[in-house]
Design a protein around this motif. Structure first.
Motif, PDB file in Angstrom:
ATOM      1  N   VAL A 238       0.819  -1.211   0.000  1.00 42.66           N
ATOM      2  CA  VAL A 238       0.000   0.000   0.000  1.00 42.66           C
ATOM      3  C   VAL A 238       0.854   1.264   0.000  1.00 42.66           C
ATOM      4  CG1 VAL A 238      -1.716   1.318   1.310  1.00 42.66           C
ATOM      5  CG2 VAL A 238      -1.949  -1.169   1.093  1.00 42.66           C
ATOM      6  N   PHE A 239       1.897   1.280   0.825  1.00 40.92           N
ATOM      7  CA  PHE A 239       2.690   2.499   0.981  1.00 40.92           C
ATOM      8  C   PHE A 239       3.553   2.802  -0.252  1.00 40.92           C
ATOM      9  CE2 PHE A 239       0.967   2.277   4.995  1.00 40.92           C
ATOM     10  CZ  PHE A 239       1.433   3.250   5.863  1.00 40.92           C
ATOM     11  N   THR A 240       3.770   1.817  -1.111  1.00 43.57           N
ATOM     12  CA  THR A 240       4.544   2.037  -2.339  1.00 43.57           C
ATOM     13  C   THR A 240       3.636   2.139  -3.568  1.00 43.57           C
ATOM     14  OG1 THR A 240       4.867  -0.349  -2.667  1.00 43.57           O
ATOM     15  CG2 THR A 240       6.556   0.837  -1.411  1.00 43.57           C
ATOM     16  N   SER A 241       2.329   2.204  -3.352  1.00 40.46           N
ATOM     17  CA  SER A 241       1.385   2.208  -4.465  1.00 40.46           C
ATOM     18  C   SER A 241       1.286   3.590  -5.117  1.00 40.46           C
ATOM     19  CB  SER A 241      -0.002   1.792  -3.973  1.00 40.46           C
ATOM     20  OG  SER A 241      -0.535   2.779  -3.106  1.00 40.46           O
ATOM     21  N   GLU A 242       0.720   3.601  -6.304  1.00 34.06           N
ATOM     22  CA  GLU A 242       0.457   4.860  -6.996  1.00 34.06           C
ATOM     23  C   GLU A 242      -0.556   5.696  -6.220  1.00 34.06           C
ATOM     24  OE1 GLU A 242       2.002   6.126  -9.681  1.00 34.06           O
ATOM     25  OE2 GLU A 242       3.330   4.392  -9.435  1.00 34.06           O
ATOM     26  N   ASP A 243      -1.502   5.022  -5.578  1.00 30.30           N
ATOM     27  CA  ASP A 243      -2.498   5.749  -4.795  1.00 30.30           C
ATOM     28  C   ASP A 243      -1.869   6.463  -3.602  1.00 30.30           C
ATOM     29  OD1 ASP A 243      -4.598   5.173  -6.426  1.00 30.30           O
ATOM     30  OD2 ASP A 243      -5.564   3.720  -5.100  1.00 30.30           O
ATOM     31  N   ALA A 244      -0.852   5.855  -2.993  1.00 33.95           N
ATOM     32  CA  ALA A 244      -0.167   6.516  -1.876  1.00 33.95           C
ATOM     33  C   ALA A 244       0.518   7.796  -2.355  1.00 33.95           C
ATOM     34  CB  ALA A 244       0.853   5.571  -1.251  1.00 33.95           C
ATOM     35  N   LYS A 245       1.126   7.719  -3.532  1.00 33.56           N
ATOM     36  CA  LYS A 245       1.754   8.917  -4.102  1.00 33.56           C
ATOM     37  C   LYS A 245       0.694   9.974  -4.412  1.00 33.56           C
ATOM     38  CE  LYS A 245       5.413   6.155  -6.259  1.00 33.56           C
ATOM     39  NZ  LYS A 245       5.989   5.704  -7.544  1.00 33.56           N
TER      40      LYS A 245
END
Length: 262
Positions: A238-245
């Motif tokens: 989750v923390f490396t996802s595009e959504d996190a960015k």
């Protein structure tokens, strides 16, 4: 066994990115049959696989009863009450076990008893009618809560859980809210609007984060050791996802994020 088609006994309606799944056996007060459980399971499974759907609201037809549980008329005739092996029924059982990945809001438009109460317990949050009552009457019928009700003590205080399942007595909506069976209580005509508003607030959040949060909160109750290991797995994803960015960029740009689910 009921001969009604699943499209009739469960009505699906889309409301933006929220699916409303309505139990629709009004003549039987929305009592559960294997067909209805399968239809609901299939609706949940389809919602999980649809990237445009971010939450599900489960409600019932009518304004007095959400679901009284098992169809006792069918049971007394010796008709099938155990879930079979088809995809929808397996998905329904996974939902009862807390394994559905899509956030589910229960909209208890009326009374929920037995299996109907267990269905609500499987929902993540519940909006209830002030006129509704809730309980587990199985012991009054020679049965016991076999669809998740026996684990009630993981949801509410143990002594209260035992009182409910051993007496079979129902509680009113105010008491259900007080002991944590439901999240909020509203007037009967406001149940679905309130549930949709709540589902909308949930659906506005990042889908990967929602799925991870839901899984971990439930898993921490049932299997803390597994939850600790699973958190490490999910945190990396989750923390490396595009959504996190996107969440961070949208915050800095003071705009609503546009989630992609990846």
């Amino acid at each position: 066994m009921s001969t009604q088609d699943s499209e009739d006994i469960l009505v699906r309606e889309r409301n933006g990115n929220v699916l409303v799944a309505r139990l629709n056996r009004p003549k039987a007060r929305n009592a559960l049959t294997p067909e209805l459980m399968s239809a609901l399971g299939q609706a949940l499974l389809d919602a999980e696989n649809d990237p445009d759907l971010r939450a599900v609201v489960v409600t019932g037809s009518g304004d007095r009863v959400f679901c009284p549980g098992m169809d006792l008329r069918a049971f007394s005739r010796g008709e099938q009450t155990v879930l079979g092996a088809d995809e929808g029924r397996a998905a329904y059982q996974r939902f009862l076990d807390g394994g559905s990945t899509v956030p589910v809001v229960g909209a208890a438009n009326g009374t929920a008893l037995g299996g109907g109460m267990e269905l609500l317990l499987a929902c993540d949050v519940v909006v209830a009618s002030a006129a509704a009552t809730f309980g587990f009457p199985e012991v009054k019928r020679g049965l016991f809560p076999a669809g998740g009700g026996a684990a009630l003590g993981t949801r509410i205080p143990l002594a209260t859980a035992l009182e409910l399942v051993l007496t079979g007595d129902a509680v009113d909506a105010a008491r259900a809210r007080q002991i944590g069976l439901v999240n909020s209580v509203v007037d009967a005509d406001q149940v679905l609007p309130a549930a949709l508003e709540l589902a909308g607030r949930i659906a506005a959040n990042a889908p990967l984060g929602l799925a991870a949060a839901k899984e971990l909160v439930r898993l921490t109750i049932t299997d803390p050791e597994r939850a600790a290991a699973r958190q490490q797995e999910l945190q990396h994803r989750v923390f490396t996802s595009e959504d996190a960015k996107e969440g961070a960029v949208a915050f800095m740009e003071k705009r609503a994020p546009v989630w992609r689910g990846c």
